[in-house]
Design a protein around this motif. Structure first.
Motif, short mmCIF file in Angstrom:
data_model
loop_
_atom_site.label_atom_id
_atom_site.label_comp_id
_atom_site.label_asym_id
_atom_site.label_seq_id
_atom_site.Cartn_x
_atom_site.Cartn_y
_atom_site.Cartn_z
N SER A 45 39.93 82.87 55.64
CA SER A 45 40.15 84.32 55.51
C SER A 45 38.96 85.03 54.88
CB SER A 45 41.41 84.58 54.67
OG SER A 45 42.56 84.06 55.30
N GLY A 46 38.22 84.32 54.03
CA GLY A 46 37.09 84.94 53.33
C GLY A 46 35.81 85.00 54.12
N LEU A 47 35.76 84.38 55.31
CA LEU A 47 34.52 84.39 56.11
C LEU A 47 34.23 85.79 56.65
CD1 LEU A 47 34.81 81.14 58.29
CD2 LEU A 47 33.55 81.46 56.16
N PRO A 48 32.95 86.15 56.80
CA PRO A 48 32.62 87.44 57.43
C PRO A 48 33.17 87.49 58.85
CG PRO A 48 30.69 86.48 56.37
CD PRO A 48 31.75 85.42 56.35
N ALA A 49 33.57 88.68 59.27
CA ALA A 49 34.20 88.83 60.58
C ALA A 49 33.20 88.70 61.73
CB ALA A 49 34.91 90.17 60.67
N GLY A 50 31.92 88.97 61.47
CA GLY A 50 30.93 88.85 62.55
C GLY A 50 30.01 90.05 62.58
N PRO A 51 28.96 89.99 63.39
CA PRO A 51 27.95 91.06 63.41
C PRO A 51 28.48 92.39 63.93
CG PRO A 51 27.58 89.50 65.20
CD PRO A 51 28.66 88.92 64.35
N ASP A 52 29.48 92.36 64.81
CA ASP A 52 30.00 93.60 65.39
C ASP A 52 31.28 94.07 64.71
OD1 ASP A 52 31.33 91.38 66.31
OD2 ASP A 52 31.87 92.28 68.23
N ARG A 53 31.67 93.43 63.61
CA ARG A 53 32.89 93.81 62.89
C ARG A 53 32.59 93.93 61.40
NH1 ARG A 53 37.48 92.69 66.21
NH2 ARG A 53 36.67 92.84 68.34
N GLU A 54 33.27 94.86 60.75
CA GLU A 54 33.08 95.03 59.31
C GLU A 54 34.08 94.18 58.55
OE1 GLU A 54 33.34 99.12 58.28
OE2 GLU A 54 31.56 99.71 59.43
N GLY A 55 33.71 93.84 57.31
CA GLY A 55 34.63 93.13 56.45
C GLY A 55 34.77 91.65 56.77
N SER A 56 35.87 91.08 56.33
CA SER A 56 36.13 89.66 56.48
C SER A 56 37.17 89.39 57.55
CB SER A 56 36.62 89.09 55.14
OG SER A 56 37.89 89.65 54.82
N LEU A 57 37.40 88.10 57.83
CA LEU A 57 38.45 87.74 58.78
C LEU A 57 39.83 88.15 58.25
CD1 LEU A 57 37.31 84.21 60.01
CD2 LEU A 57 37.19 86.37 61.25
N LYS A 58 39.96 88.20 56.95
CA LYS A 58 41.22 88.67 56.35
C LYS A 58 41.46 90.13 56.72
CE LYS A 58 43.76 88.56 51.97
NZ LYS A 58 43.68 88.26 50.52
N ASP A 59 40.40 90.93 56.76
CA ASP A 59 40.53 92.33 57.17
C ASP A 59 40.95 92.43 58.64
OD1 ASP A 59 39.71 93.29 54.65
OD2 ASP A 59 37.60 93.04 55.20
N GLN A 60 40.37 91.57 59.48
CA GLN A 60 40.74 91.55 60.90
C GLN A 60 42.20 91.15 61.07
OE1 GLN A 60 38.65 92.65 63.39
NE2 GLN A 60 37.40 93.19 61.61
N LEU A 61 42.66 90.25 60.22
CA LEU A 61 44.06 89.84 60.25
C LEU A 61 44.96 91.03 59.93
CD1 LEU A 61 46.28 87.63 60.34
CD2 LEU A 61 45.84 87.25 57.91
N ALA A 62 44.58 91.81 58.91
CA ALA A 62 45.38 92.98 58.54
C ALA A 62 45.42 94.00 59.67
CB ALA A 62 44.81 93.62 57.27
N LEU A 63 44.29 94.19 60.35
CA LEU A 63 44.26 95.12 61.49
C LEU A 63 45.20 94.66 62.59
CD1 LEU A 63 40.43 95.87 61.81
CD2 LEU A 63 42.22 97.52 61.27
#
Length: 323
Positions: free
Chosen positions: A168-186
């Motif tokens: 969950s703490g990994l960066p989401a990637g170059p084209d996404r902001e925040g972490s994978l945890k943020d992508q999960l919330a989205l």
């Protein structure tokens, strides 16, 4: 009185006006209400903006329209506003849904160069939903980026695991902001269902090694990059003295065996079949030809099995880490 009323109605029909002292009343004029804030105009360009934002983000027309109105028609700002609002809603929903059992899930396999990752995400609704699959893709890409930052071992393979918190703490990637945890919330905000990033495994190999892979019930989609999805997945690390043309086929067969027979360790070619050896990969009956052991299948292929990873949806994290 009724005759008088009828006569007056007749006069109105003839002259288009009411006589003095008419008992008939005109219908009240409709009242107009005005939107207090900025409103998106109904022009063709505004509709085009709305459609573009809808296609790009996947949010509803109502939310996209609200975003454009709030941001004065600025497409980029509207997209940022939508993501922020969805994230707020996602965190709120995630808190409410926390603890709900996740009965469904997917294993995602991604290979790039000498690196292979296997990820496991779970949910409490049908896992074939494209939005959930895109989340699995994002997790696989985030894990791949993490692996590519790690230092290569010149003469040995490297293998690692990430638990839910680390993933969950990994960066989401170059084209996404925040972490994978943020992508999960989205994703939770969009779908309103519980989802978890359960675990990931990664393998990096130098020259002289090969990673065979297999995903059971595999499905691929043009929108999912090179990701392969399924309910079971396996990586088998092999050492080979020369690059053989059939390595991909051998690796796939070895992966099938790991998925089907669920060994706990590799073992050795000297292990006798039966007893405790039944959990050792090389001494197990070969899945595709039970008349021989897996070791007997592997020997003529010119490869040595050195390690493996097996993921199954619904199993505990501790079951994924082999000896």
């Amino acid at each position: 009185m009724s005759l008088l009323r009828s006569l007056r109605v007749f006069l109105v029909a003839r002259t288009g006006s009411y006589p003095a002292g008419s008992l008939l009343r005109q219908s009240p004029q409709p009242r107009h209400t005005f939107y207090a804030g900025p409103r998106l105009s109904a022009s063709a360009s505004s509709k085009e903006l709305l459609m573009k934002l809808r296609r790009k983000t996947g949010y509803s027309f109502v939310n996209c329209k609200k975003a454009l109105e709030t941001c004065g028609g600025d497409l980029k700002q509207a997209e940022i506003w939508l993501h922020k609002e969805a994230q707020k809603e996602g965190w709120s929903k995630a808190a409410k849904l926390q603890g709900r059992k996740t009965k469904e899930g997917l294993i995602g396999l991604l290979q790039e160069g000498n690196t292979t990752v296997l990820v496991n995400c779970e949910t409490d609704f049908v896992s074939r939903n494209l939005k959930f699959q895109l989340l699995v893709q994002q997790v696989a890409l985030g894990t791949m980026m993490h692996c590519q930052t790690l230092k290569d071992q010149p003469s040995a393979y490297s293998k690692g695991f990430l638990n839910s918190s680390e993933l969950s703490g990994l960066p989401a990637g170059p084209d996404r902001e925040g972490s994978l945890k943020d992508q999960l919330a989205l994703a939770i905000g969009k779908l309103g269902e519980n989802m978890i990033l359960k675990r990931a495994a990664w393998v990096k190999v130098p020259s002289g090694f090969y990673v065979g892979s297999y995903v059971h019930g595999a499905m691929q989609s043009p929108s999912l990059h090179k990701l392969v999805l399924g309910k079971y997945g396996a990586l088998v690390i092999c050492e080979t003295s020369e690059q053989k043309t059939n390595l991909e086929d051998v690796g796939r067969r070895l992966g099938q065996h790991v998925v089907g027979m669920a060994p706990l360790s590799v073992g050795s070619l000297d292990d006798e079949p039966g007893g405790e050896a039944e959990t050792k990969m090389l001494s197990q009956p070969y899945l595709l030809d039970p008349s021989i052991t897996l070791g007997q299948y592997v020997q003529p292929q010119g490869v040595s099995v050195v390690d493996f990873v097996r993921f199954e949806c619904g199993e505990g994290e501790e079951a994924a880490e082999t000896e």
